[in-house]
Scaffold this motif. Structure first.
Motif, PDB file in Angstrom:
ATOM      1  N   ASP A 329      77.210  62.376  39.136  1.00  0.00           N
ATOM      2  CA  ASP A 329      77.378  62.161  40.571  1.00  0.00           C
ATOM      3  C   ASP A 329      78.855  62.314  40.920  1.00  0.00           C
ATOM      4  O   ASP A 329      79.675  61.499  40.477  1.00  0.00           O
ATOM      5  N   GLY A 331      80.272  61.509  43.454  1.00  0.00           N
ATOM      6  CA  GLY A 331      80.684  60.296  44.140  1.00  0.00           C
ATOM      7  C   GLY A 331      81.117  59.187  43.210  1.00  0.00           C
ATOM      8  O   GLY A 331      81.672  58.175  43.653  1.00  0.00           O
ATOM      9  N   ASP A 358      80.008  70.563  48.384  1.00  0.00           N
ATOM     10  CA  ASP A 358      79.257  69.310  48.300  1.00  0.00           C
ATOM     11  C   ASP A 358      79.960  68.334  47.358  1.00  0.00           C
ATOM     12  O   ASP A 358      80.113  67.150  47.673  1.00  0.00           O
ATOM     13  N   ALA A 359      80.406  68.842  46.194  1.00  0.00           N
ATOM     14  CA  ALA A 359      81.132  67.984  45.251  1.00  0.00           C
ATOM     15  C   ALA A 359      82.435  67.487  45.857  1.00  0.00           C
ATOM     16  O   ALA A 359      82.779  66.296  45.748  1.00  0.00           O
ATOM     17  N   ASP A 361      83.231  67.062  49.001  1.00  0.00           N
ATOM     18  CA  ASP A 361      82.970  66.073  50.052  1.00  0.00           C
ATOM     19  C   ASP A 361      82.625  64.708  49.465  1.00  0.00           C
ATOM     20  O   ASP A 361      82.962  63.666  50.050  1.00  0.00           O
ATOM     21  N   ARG A 362      81.958  64.705  48.300  1.00  0.00           N
ATOM     22  CA  ARG A 362      81.493  63.437  47.732  1.00  0.00           C
ATOM     23  C   ARG A 362      82.525  62.747  46.858  1.00  0.00           C
ATOM     24  O   ARG A 362      82.379  61.553  46.549  1.00  0.00           O
ATOM     25  N   PRO A 364      85.271  60.473  45.905  1.00  0.00           N
ATOM     26  CA  PRO A 364      85.730  59.334  46.699  1.00  0.00           C
ATOM     27  C   PRO A 364      87.244  59.175  46.776  1.00  0.00           C
ATOM     28  O   PRO A 364      87.754  58.574  47.729  1.00  0.00           O
TER      29      PRO A 364
END
Length: 412
Positions: A329, A331, A358-359, A361-362, A364
């Motif tokens: 993940d 995130g 996508d990676a 954006d996630r 943190p």
């Protein structure tokens, strides 16, 4: 029979042979792994589409340069000997890109020769290259520490992790020497499955945190390493292994992923040629595929032969099945992250671009960045290989800033 003149006007019309293999060998000139004249002299002997002729040409060049190394070594000319041992090692490595461990009987002998000559260069490096072994489970994982720091205190350190067909010696040219030039202590290692570790019973495995966790603990315990400033660069399959390890608690201050693969199983299955070969292997359709794609298929088959040994698979279908569960993940990646993406893949494949964003954006940690390696500088193909200097500039300039003494630590 005299060798043909080394005047090659980019005769390799097959992109895989020209861009993927010839340029890959030429690129190592940046770090002393090749010379243009020697590489072109070898390439001039190659019949495009004939893997055996590629192997023979680069074996001959490796042997010629090895003899130069031995002559200089016997005469006490250490610098000349070291430089020639390094190039000869890399020409043996060039042979391996068109060999498979199960289809070419001398694959492992060539790999061992490549490694032994690199060791000869390391022994003449005046302490720059230190071989080491990482104790892990039932054996040891081989690697090197490059001492690019000034030796005045615990140093910032970067671990370099390669891909599905890499050897620790490759990593000297991919980021290793470039990091040492910039004052880093650099750690190069074969993780389970890489290099010749499959011969010792190690296979690729999804839990990258096991070996990388052991490596970070081992490196962090060294008095010459600043354990609070250990980063990692992972390219190709390393773009899965490195970030995956951080999601399981391996304490890395920052990472570079070139590129990033949060779901490696999905990546494997999304490549049409992989799924087709998995379905057709062992049938008449595979022979048809070989005729349709010609020389490209000869090299692809050898690549998959390497992957099958390293994953412990008997077939391509089983190889794809072994990728099940290879995911993490984004995130859960706690540390600053730089993603390097080759332009040809970023611009040419919507699925790749979507996966990367996508990676991104996630992730943190606010200290994150995406850099597209530009085709205009010759860095736009797979993991930026034809331009190692641009890749190193992007990675180490960012790491310099991120690992600076006044930079905030990684998020916990």
């Amino acid at each position: 029979m005299p060798a043909r003149a080394a005047t090659i006007a980019y005769a390799f019309k097959n992109a895989a042979w020209a861009d993927g293999y010839l340029q890959g060998t030429l690129a190592a000139q940046t770090t002393g792994g090749s010379e243009i004249g020697e590489t072109f002299a070898a390439a001039a002997q190659v019949r495009v589409g004939d893997c055996a002729s590629w192997q023979a040409a680069f074996r001959e060049m490796a042997e010629r340069v090895e003899e130069l190394a031995l002559e200089s070594d016997r005469a006490g000319h250490a610098v000349s000997a070291r430089d020639c041992f390094l190039r000869a090692s890399n020409y043996y490595r060039a042979m391996l890109v068109q060999m498979g461990p199960r289809v070419d009987p001398d694959y492992h002998e060539v790999a061992r020769r490549m490694r032994s000559l690199f060791a000869r260069a390391a022994a003449l490096s005046e302490g720059l290259i230190e071989p080491f072994e990482l104790p892990f489970e039932h054996g040891h994982l081989p690697g090197y520490v490059l001492h690019g720091d000034d030796g005045t205190g615990p140093a910032k350190t970067v671990i370099v992790v390669g891909g599905a067909d890499s050897f620790a010696e490759d990593l000297y040219h991919w980021y290793g020497a470039q990091g040492a030039r910039r004052g880093y202590k650099v750690v190069l290692v074969d993780l389970p499955g890489q290099g010749l570790t499959a011969r010792d019973g190690f296979r690729f495995r999804p839990d990258a945190e096991a070996a990388l966790g052991a490596l970070v603990a081992h490196v962090g315990a060294r008095p010459d390493v600043d354990a609070s400033r250990i980063a990692a660069i992972g390219f190709s399959l390393g773009g899965y292994l490195v970030p995956r390890a951080t999601t399981a608690g391996v304490p890395l201050r920052a990472i570079v992923a070139a590129s990033i693969f949060p779901d490696f199983e999905d990546h494997w299955r999304s490549i049409p040629l992989v799924s087709t070969m998995a379905e057709w292997e062992g049938t008449w359709k595979m022979a048809l595929l070989a005729r349709l794609f010609g020389s490209r298929m000869k090299v692809v088959e050898r690549s998959f032969d390497t992957y099958k040994e390293r994953w412990g698979a008997r077939s391509i279908a089983e190889l794809v099945e072994k990728a099940a569960g290879w995911r993490f993940d984004p995130g859960a990646v706690p540390c600053p992250t730089l993603i390097l993406a080759p332009q040809s893949e970023y611009d040419g494949y919507g699925l790749v671009r979507a996966r990367i964003h996508d990676a991104l954006d996630r992730l943190p940690n606010p200290r994150k960045r995406l850099v597209v390696l530009p085709s205009a500088l010759g860095a736009g193909r797979s993991v930026g290989g034809p331009n190692l200097s641009v890749c190193a500039r992007m990675a180490f300039d960012w790491l310099d800033d991120t690992l600076a003494a006044d930079a905030p630590p990684a998020a916990s």
